[in-house]
Design a protein around this motif. Sequence first.
Motif, PDB file in Angstrom:
ATOM      1  N   LEU A 204     -32.034 -35.059 -24.114  1.00 37.84           N
ATOM      2  CA  LEU A 204     -31.795 -33.808 -23.397  1.00 37.84           C
ATOM      3  C   LEU A 204     -31.487 -34.064 -21.928  1.00 37.84           C
ATOM      4  O   LEU A 204     -30.668 -33.357 -21.334  1.00 37.84           O
ATOM      5  CB  LEU A 204     -33.019 -32.890 -23.530  1.00 37.84           C
ATOM      6  N   PHE A 205     -32.135 -35.049 -21.351  1.00 38.20           N
ATOM      7  CA  PHE A 205     -31.889 -35.374 -19.945  1.00 38.20           C
ATOM      8  C   PHE A 205     -30.668 -36.280 -19.758  1.00 38.20           C
ATOM      9  O   PHE A 205     -30.253 -36.514 -18.616  1.00 38.20           O
ATOM     10  CB  PHE A 205     -33.120 -36.064 -19.330  1.00 38.20           C
ATOM     11  N   GLY A 206     -30.117 -36.790 -20.838  1.00 39.11           N
ATOM     12  CA  GLY A 206     -28.956 -37.666 -20.724  1.00 39.11           C
ATOM     13  C   GLY A 206     -29.289 -39.049 -20.211  1.00 39.11           C
ATOM     14  O   GLY A 206     -28.481 -39.676 -19.523  1.00 39.11           O
ATOM     15  N   VAL A 207     -30.489 -39.561 -20.556  1.00 42.44           N
ATOM     16  CA  VAL A 207     -30.925 -40.882 -20.101  1.00 42.44           C
ATOM     17  C   VAL A 207     -31.215 -41.731 -21.331  1.00 42.44           C
ATOM     18  O   VAL A 207     -31.894 -41.287 -22.269  1.00 42.44           O
ATOM     19  CB  VAL A 207     -32.201 -40.778 -19.223  1.00 42.44           C
ATOM     20  N   LEU A 252     -29.056 -31.059 -14.874  1.00 40.47           N
ATOM     21  CA  LEU A 252     -27.632 -31.233 -14.610  1.00 40.47           C
ATOM     22  C   LEU A 252     -26.970 -32.013 -15.747  1.00 40.47           C
ATOM     23  O   LEU A 252     -27.572 -32.913 -16.349  1.00 40.47           O
ATOM     24  CB  LEU A 252     -27.437 -31.965 -13.284  1.00 40.47           C
ATOM     25  N   GLN A 253     -25.723 -31.664 -16.034  1.00 40.62           N
ATOM     26  CA  GLN A 253     -24.947 -32.316 -17.080  1.00 40.62           C
ATOM     27  C   GLN A 253     -23.758 -33.045 -16.444  1.00 40.62           C
ATOM     28  O   GLN A 253     -23.267 -32.649 -15.381  1.00 40.62           O
ATOM     29  CB  GLN A 253     -24.443 -31.284 -18.096  1.00 40.62           C
ATOM     30  N   PRO A 254     -23.277 -34.114 -17.066  1.00 45.31           N
ATOM     31  CA  PRO A 254     -22.101 -34.805 -16.507  1.00 45.31           C
ATOM     32  C   PRO A 254     -20.898 -33.893 -16.356  1.00 45.31           C
ATOM     33  O   PRO A 254     -20.106 -34.038 -15.434  1.00 45.31           O
ATOM     34  CB  PRO A 254     -21.831 -35.926 -17.531  1.00 45.31           C
ATOM     35  N   ALA A 255     -20.775 -32.910 -17.228  1.00 42.87           N
ATOM     36  CA  ALA A 255     -19.675 -31.944 -17.157  1.00 42.87           C
ATOM     37  C   ALA A 255     -20.174 -30.607 -17.683  1.00 42.87           C
ATOM     38  O   ALA A 255     -21.010 -30.551 -18.587  1.00 42.87           O
ATOM     39  CB  ALA A 255     -18.467 -32.428 -17.973  1.00 42.87           C
ATOM     40  N   GLY A 256     -19.683 -29.534 -17.079  1.00 35.58           N
ATOM     41  CA  GLY A 256     -20.068 -28.206 -17.530  1.00 35.58           C
ATOM     42  C   GLY A 256     -21.312 -27.701 -16.824  1.00 35.58           C
ATOM     43  O   GLY A 256     -21.874 -28.352 -15.940  1.00 35.58           O
ATOM     44  N   PRO A 257     -21.757 -26.508 -17.224  1.00 35.58           N
ATOM     45  CA  PRO A 257     -22.924 -25.900 -16.572  1.00 35.58           C
ATOM     46  C   PRO A 257     -24.214 -26.639 -16.928  1.00 35.58           C
ATOM     47  O   PRO A 257     -24.265 -27.374 -17.918  1.00 35.58           O
ATOM     48  CB  PRO A 257     -22.928 -24.473 -17.127  1.00 35.58           C
ATOM     49  N   PRO A 258     -25.267 -26.446 -16.138  1.00 37.83           N
ATOM     50  CA  PRO A 258     -26.555 -27.092 -16.462  1.00 37.83           C
ATOM     51  C   PRO A 258     -27.104 -26.595 -17.793  1.00 37.83           C
ATOM     52  O   PRO A 258     -26.779 -25.518 -18.270  1.00 37.83           O
ATOM     53  CB  PRO A 258     -27.457 -26.675 -15.285  1.00 37.83           C
ATOM     54  N   ARG A 259     -27.958 -27.401 -18.389  1.00 37.49           N
ATOM     55  CA  ARG A 259     -28.562 -27.064 -19.673  1.00 37.49           C
ATOM     56  C   ARG A 259     -29.965 -26.508 -19.436  1.00 37.49           C
ATOM     57  O   ARG A 259     -30.732 -27.056 -18.640  1.00 37.49           O
ATOM     58  CB  ARG A 259     -28.639 -28.298 -20.552  1.00 37.49           C
ATOM     59  N   TRP A 260     -30.293 -25.438 -20.154  1.00 35.00           N
ATOM     60  CA  TRP A 260     -31.626 -24.844 -20.060  1.00 35.00           C
ATOM     61  C   TRP A 260     -32.579 -25.583 -20.982  1.00 35.00           C
ATOM     62  O   TRP A 260     -32.299 -25.790 -22.164  1.00 35.00           O
ATOM     63  CB  TRP A 260     -31.595 -23.369 -20.451  1.00 35.00           C
ATOM     64  N   THR A 282     -38.068 -28.780 -25.054  1.00 39.32           N
ATOM     65  CA  THR A 282     -37.074 -28.448 -26.069  1.00 39.32           C
ATOM     66  C   THR A 282     -35.864 -27.800 -25.427  1.00 39.32           C
ATOM     67  O   THR A 282     -35.904 -27.366 -24.271  1.00 39.32           O
ATOM     68  CB  THR A 282     -37.666 -27.494 -27.120  1.00 39.32           C
ATOM     69  N   ASP A 283     -34.790 -27.748 -26.188  1.00 34.91           N
ATOM     70  CA  ASP A 283     -33.543 -27.153 -25.715  1.00 34.91           C
ATOM     71  C   ASP A 283     -33.647 -25.628 -25.813  1.00 34.91           C
ATOM     72  O   ASP A 283     -33.916 -25.092 -26.885  1.00 34.91           O
ATOM     73  CB  ASP A 283     -32.384 -27.672 -26.567  1.00 34.91           C
ATOM     74  N   ALA A 284     -33.435 -24.945 -24.688  1.00 35.85           N
ATOM     75  CA  ALA A 284     -33.502 -23.479 -24.676  1.00 35.85           C
ATOM     76  C   ALA A 284     -32.153 -22.853 -24.386  1.00 35.85           C
ATOM     77  O   ALA A 284     -32.066 -21.632 -24.236  1.00 35.85           O
ATOM     78  CB  ALA A 284     -34.521 -23.008 -23.628  1.00 35.85           C
ATOM     79  N   SER A 285     -31.103 -23.654 -24.295  1.00 37.43           N
ATOM     80  CA  SER A 285     -29.801 -23.115 -23.903  1.00 37.43           C
ATOM     81  C   SER A 285     -29.213 -22.196 -24.954  1.00 37.43           C
ATOM     82  O   SER A 285     -28.435 -21.298 -24.635  1.00 37.43           O
ATOM     83  CB  SER A 285     -28.832 -24.270 -23.612  1.00 37.43           C
ATOM     84  N   THR A 286     -29.574 -22.382 -26.227  1.00 43.33           N
ATOM     85  CA  THR A 286     -29.007 -21.524 -27.273  1.00 43.33           C
ATOM     86  C   THR A 286     -29.711 -20.184 -27.369  1.00 43.33           C
ATOM     87  O   THR A 286     -29.256 -19.300 -28.089  1.00 43.33           O
ATOM     88  CB  THR A 286     -29.110 -22.232 -28.641  1.00 43.33           C
ATOM     89  N   LEU A 287     -30.806 -20.019 -26.654  1.00 40.81           N
ATOM     90  CA  LEU A 287     -31.580 -18.788 -26.754  1.00 40.81           C
ATOM     91  C   LEU A 287     -31.216 -17.767 -25.699  1.00 40.81           C
ATOM     92  O   LEU A 287     -31.763 -16.678 -25.684  1.00 40.81           O
ATOM     93  CB  LEU A 287     -33.073 -19.116 -26.641  1.00 40.81           C
ATOM     94  N   ARG A 288     -30.343 -18.119 -24.774  1.00 37.54           N
ATOM     95  CA  ARG A 288     -30.046 -17.197 -23.681  1.00 37.54           C
ATOM     96  C   ARG A 288     -28.652 -17.484 -23.141  1.00 37.54           C
ATOM     97  O   ARG A 288     -28.098 -18.550 -23.330  1.00 37.54           O
ATOM     98  CB  ARG A 288     -31.062 -17.343 -22.554  1.00 37.54           C
ATOM     99  N   GLY A 289     -28.105 -16.487 -22.439  1.00 38.09           N
ATOM    100  CA  GLY A 289     -26.813 -16.659 -21.812  1.00 38.09           C
ATOM    101  C   GLY A 289     -26.966 -17.293 -20.451  1.00 38.09           C
ATOM    102  O   GLY A 289     -28.019 -17.788 -20.067  1.00 38.09           O
TER     103      GLY A 289
END
Length: 821
Positions: A204-207, A252-260, A282-289
């Motif tokens: 999730l953190f991209g590491v 922060l993401q390498p490209a695009g908006p940040p991930r919740w 956990t990933d919460a980006s799919t639960l909200r706009g």
Amino acid sequence: MADVVSEGAAQRRTGPLRAETALKTLTADPASPDRTRRTLEQALVFAGAALAALYIPGADGDLLRLIESAGVPRTLYGLRETYPLDGHSPAADVHRAGHPVWLGPAELADCPEARRMPARDIHLAVLPVHGGTGGCLLAVSERPGGFGADDRACLELVAEAVTPPAPAPTAPAVPAEDEELLPHAFSLAMDTGRVEVGDAILELFGVSRARFDGRVETLLGLTVPEDLPSLMSVVEAGHMSIGERELEFRVLQPAGPPRWLRLRGRLLPGDGRPARLVGTVTDASTLRGEVTDVARVQRLAAALATAGTVSDVGQAVVAALRKPLRADRIALAELENDRLVVTVLDPPEPESWPELWQLEWRAEWPDAPVRAMPTLAAALREGRARIWPAGTALEPALAEVGPGGLAVLPLSAGGRMAGACLIGWDEPHDFGPDERALLTASAGLAGQALTRARAFDAEHELVGMLQRQLLPRRLPELPGAVAVARYLPATAGLEVGGDWYDVIPLSDHHVALVIGDVQGHSAGAATLMGQMRTALRAYAAEGHPPDVVVSHANRLLMELETDLFVTCCYVDVDMEEGTAWCVRAGHPPPVLRHPDGSTDIAETDGGPPLGVVTRAEFPMTPLRLLPGTVVALTTDGLVESADMDIDTGLDRLAHDLSVSDPAHLGLVADALLGNAHRGDDVALLLMRYDGMAVKPLREGWTVWRVPEAARQARRFTRRTLRVWGVRAAAMDTALLVVSELVTNALVHTDGRVRLDLVLIDRRLRVAVTDASPRTPVKPTSLGWEATGGRGILLVEAMSDAWGTVPVSGGKQVWSELALER
């Protein structure tokens, strides 16, 4: 206008219908991992709640446990994490009885839990939950009227729809202390900052696992900067209590908006070992706009909790709302009597706001009467957030704020209106349910914070005014020197400090520089500071040497029988000779900057603080001042803190002084205070010694008590003035004044009499000093038969100025004569 009100009323009447539709949509997907939370969020959207929480019986059967919440943190309202099932809390009572209760401020005042709740007025709703193992739904409102009929209907729908999570939740559970980490789990050691994380968290953190060094700072550095403060409040042990915590943040993401992401954690006690924070991410980006209501409210609540001033409140509101709502402008105004005083404008440029506002511009902020904007006045009376879409007919002062849509948030607290927040869009804007919930919750939080900030600002201004009254209003002009002073109050707390400074002009071109510090921060310390400043000034004006001045002040403080002590540094500067005597009483020594730029900390002997030892000795240390030397006196707030000892602080002050430009002494003082520790008051006094451009001519004569004393004094005066080139006409006047003053001293006093002559800038000063403290009295009337009393009248008639000053137990009578050029 009527159409807009009717439309708003219609929307409120259909609130339960819209809530029912939204809840049916949520419950249609029983596999949703976040269904409980999203159901609770509907209480924020449709019932105007600031917080909704779900409690269910625990596995032990003894407690009601908090398993899910939405809205602002529950700790703001004093709600517990658990309640005993057999207790008398509203939650336990409703769970046992199975009937809802609606508690206002009066009912809550009688509740056993009232001592944990805030002083502000809140309304509490508790409804039973019949699904699963039972439990109850708690909702909190800060609106003056609490929960209306439609709000209660919506809460009942939420209580029916909410379903406690299954015993085995879809999301990974918080790991136990010795349990192997699952992919979404982590374990953070609070003492070292070392963290063990599952592979899913690193993804999730991209590491990658190979690149991760095991430090929590590495992961925190990947978060969005504005989310970092609220995240730090969770991962720092000093901000947590034992129990569960939950927070949403962005990475922060390498490209695009940040991930919740969503963090759930529990702080476990150490039991003899360092405490650990364990939990899941956990990933919460799919639960909200992109725009989120609950997370934004959480961050706004965290920011407002630390906002001390009205300006801080406004900036927190702007940061929380303008960018997420894509608003073009936000204004926050205080309500003062019948006027709205705008305290924050974003953007701040006048041209970004209506022309009427520009005409009302006052310095930085405009202010206007509420009656000038009737639509706004109506919104304030109603006390509800109002939204007007594009094209609504409003008065020009408001229509130009938001031609594409305008939101007005009345900011109230405790049933009183504190102000309003205006949010405007240039392009037509569609207000969704999430945005309406965000605006409503934000208005309640901002109103409470604004009320606190106004009280803080008022008290801070009162404290500042008192402090300014106790310090010199301005520093005197000095012959051959320039002095500047700065006072910087502490930012922690509002109590008045005891730091002070003073510059005291003395006779014979001497100047006393004084700086001091009374122990503690209180009204008592400020009062004692005023007494000590007055005492030192009085003793100095009497003509005592520096060590005697400080000794007298010490004796006075001992007689006051106070528990406080005082430190001070007293420097008597001879402006003619460029010499000084320094006396310290438990205070940091002066720092000298020499003309070549080198600096040194004056090696001065010091005595104890004042008020500690009755018969203390205060030795004097000589200082040499060349033209261009800067003398710096400061209190310990500038050179000492919890992170810096006083020796290091004095060395840093000396270095900063050496690299400064003494030609601009005010800028030097400002720069020295730039890195000041704000945990304590700071007083700073700087004097640049330039040397007197014209030094006075001085001669003195000890008058012996012999019959020819007056004649000898006149002879000495005539000889001295002839050497100085004084003309004969002025010399006769001076001889008459000398004769009268000397004769008056010999006739009416005992002891030593001294005559001093000083000539500077074509102005002659004649001074006669004797051992009597009695001031000569000018007679109000003289008869022809009177044989005395004419001397003082003659001196007054012949002098341009005359007077008397106390000098070391006696007095000095002086006269000044202006000589022709």
